[in-house]
Enzyme design. Structure first.
Site, PDB file in Angstrom:
ATOM      1  N   LYS A 149      -4.060   1.636   6.598  1.00  0.00           N
ATOM      2  CA  LYS A 149      -4.898   1.440   5.414  1.00  0.00           C
ATOM      3  C   LYS A 149      -5.948   0.375   5.672  1.00  0.00           C
ATOM      4  CE  LYS A 149      -4.385   0.394   0.444  1.00  0.00           C
ATOM      5  NZ  LYS A 149      -3.393   0.156  -0.628  1.00  0.00           N
ATOM      6  N   SER A 224      -3.846   3.046  -4.456  1.00  0.00           N
ATOM      7  CA  SER A 224      -4.993   2.745  -3.620  1.00  0.00           C
ATOM      8  C   SER A 224      -4.861   3.225  -2.175  1.00  0.00           C
ATOM      9  CB  SER A 224      -5.241   1.227  -3.618  1.00  0.00           C
ATOM     10  OG  SER A 224      -4.145   0.524  -3.074  1.00  0.00           O
ATOM     11  N   SER A 248       0.684   1.912  -5.261  1.00  0.00           N
ATOM     12  CA  SER A 248      -0.366   2.348  -4.343  1.00  0.00           C
ATOM     13  C   SER A 248       0.108   3.178  -3.168  1.00  0.00           C
ATOM     14  CB  SER A 248      -1.155   1.144  -3.829  1.00  0.00           C
ATOM     15  OG  SER A 248      -1.883   0.549  -4.873  1.00  0.00           O
TER      16      SER A 248
END
Length: 565
Positions: A149, A224, A248
Site C-alpha cells: 500500500k 483505504s 481499510s
C-alpha cells in the site's frame, strides 16, 4: 511531511506528470487497447456508465501473458510458494508473470501508484543466482511477489498517500515491514492506490485517479486499501500489505470479494509509515495482509513474525505466530444488525445461512446484541478522528482541493484537552465493559457484516458502522467472501421496505452531513439498482479479542471450509 514550497497553482500539473510517469513504466509490449483504459473519474459528477463494466477477460485474451504465465498467476499462494521452494518455478518467471498482470490491472482499474518492475526483476534475478550458487532459497517467501500500500516507505520510491504535496517524498529507508518481507525472500514490485489522505472508504485521489472494482468498474473498490484488494481480485498480486484504522483492509476486501485482516496492534511493524490525519493515538492503526485466500493471510502473518520485528520496531509485541487448531465445538456470537444501519437483505440472508452451516457442523451460535456499545464506539472513534476540525489535512493539502468523499473534521468538531481526556477514559471503560460481556458468554468469536451492502456505485459508499467500532475496541477482525447477491434476493421483504430509516448522530455540531442509513436503504429499494447488484460478492467479518490473531484466522478457515467448498 508535505512539501511547504509547493506552488499552489501547480498541483494539477504535478499530478498529471506523476501519473504519466507511472504509466510510462509499462513496457509497450504490455499495453492494452486504449479503448479499455480506466478513466480517472475524480469528479463526482462524471457519468460512470460510459465504460465497459467488466473487463476481466482482458487478462487472458490480450496475449500479454503466455498460457504458462496465466496458469501461474491463477495458482493459489500455497502451491506457488511450494513450487518456488522446490525450484519448479524461478523467481524471475514468477515476478515477470505478476508484473505483466499488474500492468494490465493498472491500465484497467487504476489500482497502483508506483510501478518498479525493473527493480523487482533485478532482485528476482539475484535471488535465482544466489540459489544456483548456494543451493538454498533466501527464505520461506523466496521469489514471491508482494504488493505494498502507498503508505509505507520503500527506499528510492515515492510515498504520497494520494496527495500532490507528497510527490517529492521519496523514501530514504525501507519500512520495517519491507525489511521483514525481503529478509524472508519476498519481492516488492508495486505500490497500490489509496484515497486522498487515506481517510475514505472510496479509493480516489487527484494524482492517481479512482481505483475501480474488477467485478464492475462503475462500483467502488472500497478504501483505504482499495488498490490492494483490486490487485488480489484481478490476479495481479498473490499477497499484499494494506493498513486498517477504520476498516481499510476489510472494506475493500468485502467490495472486491477477497480476504483481508486487521490484526492486533503490534503484530506487524508500523515503522516507516506516512499519514496526515489525527486520532491514531486513540484508534490504533495497524498493517494487515490482503490476499485471495486465508492461507495468504496466514502466510504473511507467520513470515513477518518469524523475523522478530520487535527487535526493529519498539511498538511490536514479542509474540511468535502460533497456529491454532480446534478440537471442540465453538461458541460463535452473531450480530445480524448493529442498530445503526440495517444491512441489505442479501447480507442478512448470507449471515443466516452461515449460522445454519455452523450449527449443522456442531457449533453453537448465539445472538450477540450489543448495538448500543457499537454505537458508542463508532461515535468515539469519529470524535478522535475529527478532533482538530480538519486543520491537519487542510495544512497538508497546500492548495489542492479536498475531495468530497474524504472524512475529516470541520470547524465545530474540535476537542479541547479536557474533552480528549474524557473520551480517552470513556473508550477505555467501553473496552472493559465489552470484554466483560464477551467473557460472560464464553465466546470464541463473533461474526457480523463488514458493511451493510455489497459494492455500491462510486461516491455512494456510506457505512463504516460495522468495521470502525472494532478498531476502537481493539479487536482482531478478518474479511472473507461468502457467496454473492442472487436473483432470489431481489423480491422486496415487506418489513425492510416499510421500516423507516433510522437516524444516528456522528459527533458535534458543525460536521459536514454524512451519508448513512437513509441513503443505504434507498439503494436497495431502487429496483433497477437492486437488480444491477446480482452477482456482486458478499462478505462477512470474523472477530476475536486482541492478541488472538491466530484464533481469528483459524475461525475464518473453519467457516471457509464450511461455506466456500
Amino acid at each position: 511531511m508535505p512539501n511547504a514550497n509547493l506552488d499552489e497553482s501547480s498541483w494539477q500539473v504535478r499530478a498529471a506528470d506523476a501519473y504519466a510517469e507511472t504509466q510510462a513504466k509499462i513496457p509497450a509490449a504490455w499495453r492494452i487497447d486504449e479503448r479499455l483504459l480506466a478513466p480517472a473519474w475524480i469528479d463526482a459528477t462524471e457519468d460512470f456508465e460510459k465504460v465497459e463494466k467488466r473487463v476481466d477477460h482482458v487478462l487472458e485474451q490480450s496475449g500479454i501473458l503466455s498460457q504458462a504465465e496465466l496458469d501461474l498467476v491463477h495458482t493459489d499462494v500455497t502451491t506457488l510458494v511450494a513450487k518456488l521452494q522446490s525450484g519448479q518455478l524461478t523467481a524471475v518467471e514468477t515476478v515477470t508473470a505478476f508484473c505483466k498482470s499488474a500492468a494490465i490491472a493498472q491500465q484497467l482499474y487504476r489500482c497502483c501508484t508506483e510501478l518498479f518492475f525493473d527493480r523487482a526483476l533485478a532482485r528476482a534475478r539475484k535471488l535465482d543466482e544466489d540459489r544456483l550458487e548456494t543451493g538454498k532459497t533466501s527464505g520461506p517467501l523466496h521469489g514471491l511477489p508482494v504488493s505494498l500500500k502507498d503508505q509505507y516507505e520503500l527506499k528510492g520510491v515515492r510515498t504520497t498517500i494520494g496527495l500532490t504535496s507528497m510527490l517529492d517524498h521519496v523514501g530514504k529507508h525501507d519500512a520495517a515491514v519491507v525489511q521483514a518481507l525481503e529478509s524472508e525472500g519476498a519481492v516488492i514490485f508495486v505500490k497500490s492506490n489509496v484515497p486522498m489522505s487515506l481517510m475514505s472508504a472510496d479509493s480516489v485521489n487527484n494524482v492517481w485517479g479512482r481505483c475501480q472494482n474488477p467485478n464492475d468498474r462503475t462500483r467502488t473498490a472500497g478504501g483505504s486499501s482499495g488498490g490492494e484488494a483490486v490487485l488480489s481480485a484481478a490476479f495481479a498480486s498473490p499477497v499484499g500489505i494494506g493498513s486498517d484504522i477504520a476498516g481499510s483492509c476489510r472494506i475493500p476486501s468485502a467490495m472486491c470479494g477477497t480476504y483481508g485482516f486487521k490484526p492486533s496492534f503490534g503484530r506487524i511493524p508500523m515503522l516507516g509509515g506516512v499519514g496526515c490525519g489525527t486520532g491514531a493515538e486513540f484508534v490504533l492503526p495497524v498493517l494487515g495482509p490482503m490476499a485471495r485466500s486465508v492461507a495468504g493471510l496466514e502466510l504473511l502473518m507467520q513470515s513477518i513474525a518469524a523475523t522478530e520485528p520487535w527487535n526493529v520496531d519498539p511498538t511490536c509485541v514479542p509474540m511468535p505466530w502460533t497456529p491454532v487448531h480446534f478440537d471442540r465445538p465453538l461458541r460463535i456470537g452473531i450480530m445480524y444488525d448493529n442498530g445503526m444501519v440495517a444491512p441489505h437483505p442479501p447480507i442478512s440472508r448470507m449471515l443466516k445461512e452461515t449460522a445454519a452451516k455452523l450449527q449443522d457442523a456442531g457449533h453453537e451460535v448465539i445472538e450477540w446484541n450489543v448495538g448500543d456499545m457499537h454505537d458508542r464506539a463508532h461515535m468515539l472513534a469519529h470524535a478522535f478522528f475529527r478532533q482538530d476540525g480538519g486543520a491537519t489535512l487542510s495544512s497538508a493539502l497546500k492548495g489542492e482541493p479536498i475531495l468530497p468523499n474524504v472524512d475529516t473534521g470541520c470547524p465545530g468538531s474540535e476537542l479541547n484537552a479536557d474533552e480528549m481526556r474524557g473520551k480517552h477514559w470513556e473508550a477505555f471503560g467501553l473496552r472493559v465493559e465489552y470484554r466483560q460481556r464477551w467473557n460472560a458468554l464464553k465466546l470464541d468469536a463473533v461474526i457480523c457484516p463488514i458493511t451493510s451492502h455489497a459494492a455500491v456505485r462510486h461516491n455512494e459508499f456510506n457505512d463504516v458502522t460495522y468495521s470502525l467500532p472494532w478498531n476502537l475496541l481493539q479487536y482482531c477482525a478478518a474479511a472473507m467472501p461468502v457467496g454473492q447477491v442472487e436473483e432470489r434476493d431481489l423480491a422486496l421483504d415487506a418489513s425492510y421496505a416499510s421500516e423507516p430509516a433510522r437516524v444516528y448522530l456522528e459527533g458535534k455540531k458543525g460536521l459536514k452531513p454524512s451519508r448513512g442509513e437513509a441513503e443505504n436503504r434507498a439503494i436497495w429499494l431502487d429496483e433497477e439498482e437492486r437488480r444491477s447488484m446480482v452477482g456482486l460478492p458478499l462478505s462477512l467479518q470474523v472477530v476475536t479479542p486482541n492478541y488472538t490473531d491466530e484464533r481469528c484466522l483459524a475461525v475464518v478457515r473453519l467457516i471457509d471450509e464450511l461455506v466456500n467448498v
